[in-house]
Write a protein that holds these residues in place. Structure first.
Motif, short mmCIF file in Angstrom:
data_model
loop_
_atom_site.label_atom_id
_atom_site.label_comp_id
_atom_site.label_asym_id
_atom_site.label_seq_id
_atom_site.Cartn_x
_atom_site.Cartn_y
_atom_site.Cartn_z
N ARG A 90 18.55 -7.91 42.95
CA ARG A 90 18.03 -6.53 43.59
C ARG A 90 16.46 -6.44 43.94
O ARG A 90 16.18 -5.79 44.74
N SER A 91 15.60 -7.20 43.04
CA SER A 91 14.22 -7.13 43.24
C SER A 91 13.86 -7.99 43.98
O SER A 91 12.57 -7.90 44.60
N THR A 120 21.80 3.10 44.35
CA THR A 120 21.68 3.18 43.00
C THR A 120 22.79 4.35 42.60
O THR A 120 23.17 5.23 43.56
N TYR A 215 16.24 8.90 49.73
CA TYR A 215 16.85 7.88 48.91
C TYR A 215 16.76 8.16 47.49
O TYR A 215 15.82 8.77 46.92
N SER A 217 16.57 6.20 44.85
CA SER A 217 15.71 5.66 44.08
C SER A 217 14.22 6.32 44.19
O SER A 217 13.46 6.47 43.29
N LYS A 220 14.50 9.19 41.93
CA LYS A 220 14.24 8.71 40.64
C LYS A 220 12.62 8.50 40.21
O LYS A 220 12.19 8.79 39.08
N ALA A 221 11.95 7.98 41.17
CA ALA A 221 10.60 7.42 40.86
C ALA A 221 9.78 8.77 40.70
O ALA A 221 8.75 8.91 40.00
#
Length: 223
Positions: A90-91, A120, A215, A217, A220-221
């Motif tokens: 995924r990276s 996610t 999103y 993600s 989360k960030a």
């Protein structure tokens, strides 16, 4: 073989213990390919969805799960492969794009492919903006998309916890969404977003979640 053994031994025990409320199971084809697109609120989602569908569902999993060190790493890798998990890095954007090809190949083999379009696990229990990978898979493969709404799995296995708790669970399947015959439209960003939103709306109707136009993600960030 490992999945079949688990289906005959572990699955009945989990069904009897948790007694998940399942609706719309008839929408899941008994054979042949389909995309199982669901909201993602717990690591246990990948357990309850196949139990409810009564079919093996193949999922993409983090590549690092397959490359652990030592005997433990080897056993973990074999377990993931045996249960139908498909490694994806995924990276790496290029590898992530290649996973679409892998998914299309699995569907061509007649398998059920599970995907979490948010990309996610939800950081707050709400439904977040979808990535367009599910739209690419649907358009390129032409197979039906079965929307799924999962409820309560986050209370069975809360994020960050390894301890399972007994709590009511709902697995709600919706009518198949048909995007067949539109493979050439995958090149359109507008169409990809429209297809993603169609799937998102269906899942939200089944899960009852509040929608956030961001999103997961990113949430989360910043959280």
């Amino acid at each position: 073989m490992l999945y079949r053994a688990a289906e005959l031994t572990v699955s009945p025990v989990l069904r009897a213990y948790f007694r998940p409320a399942v609706t719309g199971r008839d929408y899941v084809p008994r054979s042949g390919p389909a995309i199982i697109a669901a909201n993602h609120i717990s690591a246990s989602d990948e357990v309850f969805t196949p139990i409810a569908a009564r079919r093996q569902v193949f999922y993409f999993a983090k590549a690092e799960y397959f490359h652990g060190a030592g005997l433990r790493g080897e056993l973990t890798s074999r377990m993931f492969y045996g249960l139908g998990q498909v490694p994806v890095d995924r990276s790496d954007p290029k590898a992530a794009a290649a996973s679409i090809d892998v998914g299309v190949d699995l569907l061509a083999e007649g398998k059920l492919l599970g995907i979490y379009p948010e990309g996610t696990r939800s950081p707050d229990g709400r439904l977040h903006k979808f990535r367009t990978g599910v739209a690419r898979l649907a358009l390129r493969s032409g197979v039906p998309v079965i929307p799924v709404g999962l409820v309560g799995t986050d209370l069975v296995l809360p994020p960050g916890s390894r301890r399972w708790r007994r709590h009511p669970v709902g697995v709600h399947f919706g009518p198949a969404l048909d995007f067949s015959g539109r493979a050439e439209e995958e090149r359109s960003a507008r169409v990809l977003r429209e297809v993603s939103e169609t799937i998102r709306s269906a899942i939200q109707g089944l899960s009852g979640q509040e929608y956030v136009n961001a999103y997961g993600s990113a949430v989360k960030a910043t959280g």
